[in-house]
Design a protein around this motif. Structure first.
Motif, PDB file in Angstrom:
ATOM      1  N   PHE A 156      -6.221  -7.820  -4.370  1.00  0.00           N
ATOM      2  CA  PHE A 156      -5.419  -6.828  -5.067  1.00  0.00           C
ATOM      3  C   PHE A 156      -3.929  -7.009  -4.825  1.00  0.00           C
ATOM      4  CE2 PHE A 156      -8.984  -4.450  -6.500  1.00  0.00           C
ATOM      5  CZ  PHE A 156      -9.944  -4.624  -5.529  1.00  0.00           C
ATOM      6  N   SER A 157      -3.141  -6.647  -5.829  1.00  0.00           N
ATOM      7  CA  SER A 157      -1.693  -6.693  -5.705  1.00  0.00           C
ATOM      8  C   SER A 157      -1.166  -5.468  -4.982  1.00  0.00           C
ATOM      9  CB  SER A 157      -1.051  -6.757  -7.091  1.00  0.00           C
ATOM     10  OG  SER A 157      -1.745  -7.672  -7.920  1.00  0.00           O
ATOM     11  N   GLY A 158      -1.925  -4.402  -5.023  1.00  0.00           N
ATOM     12  CA  GLY A 158      -1.482  -3.171  -4.380  1.00  0.00           C
ATOM     13  C   GLY A 158      -2.666  -2.257  -4.098  1.00  0.00           C
ATOM     14  N   VAL A 159      -2.444  -1.344  -3.167  1.00  0.00           N
ATOM     15  CA  VAL A 159      -3.469  -0.364  -2.781  1.00  0.00           C
ATOM     16  C   VAL A 159      -2.840   1.024  -2.816  1.00  0.00           C
ATOM     17  CG1 VAL A 159      -5.059   0.376  -0.974  1.00  0.00           C
ATOM     18  CG2 VAL A 159      -4.529  -2.051  -1.229  1.00  0.00           C
ATOM     19  N   PHE A 192      -1.811  -3.673   7.705  1.00  0.00           N
ATOM     20  CA  PHE A 192      -0.536  -3.352   7.076  1.00  0.00           C
ATOM     21  C   PHE A 192       0.480  -2.877   8.110  1.00  0.00           C
ATOM     22  CE2 PHE A 192      -1.331  -3.464   2.485  1.00  0.00           C
ATOM     23  CZ  PHE A 192      -2.718  -3.511   2.451  1.00  0.00           C
ATOM     24  N   VAL A 223       4.399   4.060   2.980  1.00  0.00           N
ATOM     25  CA  VAL A 223       4.445   2.806   2.223  1.00  0.00           C
ATOM     26  C   VAL A 223       4.315   1.677   3.233  1.00  0.00           C
ATOM     27  CG1 VAL A 223       5.763   1.380   0.613  1.00  0.00           C
ATOM     28  CG2 VAL A 223       5.981   3.865   0.540  1.00  0.00           C
ATOM     29  N   SER A 283       1.249  -8.344  -2.022  1.00  0.00           N
ATOM     30  CA  SER A 283       0.340  -7.471  -1.286  1.00  0.00           C
ATOM     31  C   SER A 283       1.012  -6.218  -0.736  1.00  0.00           C
ATOM     32  CB  SER A 283      -0.300  -8.242  -0.136  1.00  0.00           C
ATOM     33  OG  SER A 283      -1.669  -7.977  -0.083  1.00  0.00           O
ATOM     34  N   ARG A 284       1.245  -5.270  -1.637  1.00  0.00           N
ATOM     35  CA  ARG A 284       1.888  -4.015  -1.271  1.00  0.00           C
ATOM     36  C   ARG A 284       0.800  -2.975  -0.934  1.00  0.00           C
ATOM     37  NH1 ARG A 284       4.599  -6.595  -5.127  1.00  0.00           N
ATOM     38  NH2 ARG A 284       3.257  -5.902  -6.768  1.00  0.00           N
ATOM     39  N   LYS A 318       1.736  -5.955   3.883  1.00  0.00           N
ATOM     40  CA  LYS A 318       1.059  -6.913   4.757  1.00  0.00           C
ATOM     41  C   LYS A 318       2.151  -7.799   5.335  1.00  0.00           C
ATOM     42  CE  LYS A 318      -3.624  -6.881   3.764  1.00  0.00           C
ATOM     43  NZ  LYS A 318      -4.834  -7.426   4.298  1.00  0.00           N
ATOM     44  N   LEU A 370       5.014   0.882  -5.662  1.00  0.00           N
ATOM     45  CA  LEU A 370       4.092  -0.252  -5.770  1.00  0.00           C
ATOM     46  C   LEU A 370       4.620  -1.363  -6.674  1.00  0.00           C
ATOM     47  CD1 LEU A 370       0.732   1.733  -5.895  1.00  0.00           C
ATOM     48  CD2 LEU A 370       1.412   0.101  -4.132  1.00  0.00           C
ATOM     49  N   MET A 379       0.851  -1.184   0.000  1.00  0.00           N
ATOM     50  CA  MET A 379       0.000   0.000   0.000  1.00  0.00           C
ATOM     51  C   MET A 379       0.888   1.236   0.000  1.00  0.00           C
ATOM     52  SD  MET A 379      -3.071   1.021   2.605  1.00  0.00           S
ATOM     53  CE  MET A 379      -2.156   0.974   4.133  1.00  0.00           C
ATOM     54  N   ALA A 380       0.571   2.182  -0.795  1.00  0.00           N
ATOM     55  CA  ALA A 380       1.342   3.430  -0.818  1.00  0.00           C
ATOM     56  C   ALA A 380       0.363   4.588  -0.963  1.00  0.00           C
ATOM     57  CB  ALA A 380       2.329   3.436  -1.975  1.00  0.00           C
ATOM     58  N   LEU A 394       4.503   6.955  -6.229  1.00  0.00           N
ATOM     59  CA  LEU A 394       3.622   5.877  -5.774  1.00  0.00           C
ATOM     60  C   LEU A 394       3.742   4.680  -6.724  1.00  0.00           C
ATOM     61  CD1 LEU A 394       0.414   7.904  -4.819  1.00  0.00           C
ATOM     62  CD2 LEU A 394       2.122   6.943  -3.274  1.00  0.00           C
TER      63      LEU A 394
END
Lengths: 120, 139
Positions: free
Chosen positions: B129-132, A43, A107, A119-120, A110, B56, A1-2, B52
């Motif tokens: 999802f692969s990213g958020v 996260f 940033v 799972s970023r 998980k 990611l 996540m970012a 971003l």
């Protein structure tokens, strides 16, 4: 996540929180620290960078350009909306300059999947 | 006509905010300051959206979730750069309509889902999802 978050400094007083909510964008209303919010989503923060300087520059630039294009904006948006938007942006700028509004890049990953690179 | 006093942060506040179309002059402001033009309400520049994307590390075959996407920024930028699929979510339907228009104007080959959902209670299974990504929506 970012992502980018607008937030108050760590451990604000009740007054500071209220003032930040008054001055800042409508989204600034959480009293939960960033770390706790991120963790509650499952996260873990792996990188964090303060971008308040850029936030200040951008907010100031928006105000200046909107002032420069005032006549056009008033004609297209209406004077009421123009003044309302200028007021909001000025409030945000004031909040930044008073040290009540900050912006950070966060940033997070998980934890259980970090080693798998997913799972970023 | 006196304007209706709208409570800052209320659902009606955001619906009103996003109901306005981007004006020509408004677009000029965005381009001059942020480097793009999507009817943005936040402060994310093109450079920051690129950052971003860099963090990611998404590519074709991945799927990105943009939470509180507003009119589709920065999710649409990341899709253009990476080739990944995208789902944008937000609450105001007006914002999501703009996101759909922004998506269509970019002629993307990737699939973009547009779903009305509150970020505090998203209707997706874990691992979807692969990213958020999010920008100026969580504070």
């Amino acid at each position: 996540m970012a992502g980018y978050l607008i937030h108050t400094p760590a451990a604000p007083s009740a007054f500071e929180r209220e003032r930040a909510a008054e001055l800042g964008p409508a989204e600034v209303n959480s009293s939960t620290p960033i770390e706790a919010m991120t963790q509650s989503s499952g996260f873990e923060i792996v990188a964090q960078r303060d971008v308040t300087e850029s936030f200040h520059r951008t907010c100031k630039a928006i105000l200046e350009v909107r002032k420069r294009l005032e006549r056009e904006l008033r004609a297209e948006e209406g004077s009421e909306f123009y003044e309302e938007e200028q007021g909001k942006k000025l409030g945000t700028l004031t909040g930044i300059e008073e040290g009540l509004l900050r912006r950070s890049l966060i940033v997070a990953l998980k934890p259980y999947r970090r080693s798998l690179g997913g799972s970023r | 006509m006196a304007s209706k006093k709208i409570e800052k942060g209320s659902a009606y506040y955001f619906q009103e905010k996003y109901s306005r179309s981007l004006t020509l002059a408004g677009g000029k402001v965005e381009r001059a300051v942020l480097g793009h033009e999507v009817g943005l309400n936040g402060y994310t520049t093109v450079e920051q959206a690129q950052e971003l994307y860099d963090y990611l590390e998404l590519s074709e075959g991945d799927r990105l979730l943009d939470v509180g996407s507003g009119r589709g920024w920065p999710g649409l930028h990341i899709v253009e750069k990476s080739g990944c699929g995208l789902v944008v979510t937000d609450v105001p339907l007006a914002a999501l309509r703009h996101a759909r228009n922004n998506e269509l104007s970019r002629h993307l080959s990737q699939e973009v889902g547009i779903i009305a959902a509150d970020g505090r209670n998203l209707p997706f299974r874990s691992g979807s999802f692969s990213g958020v990504v999010h920008a100026d929506v969580i504070c």
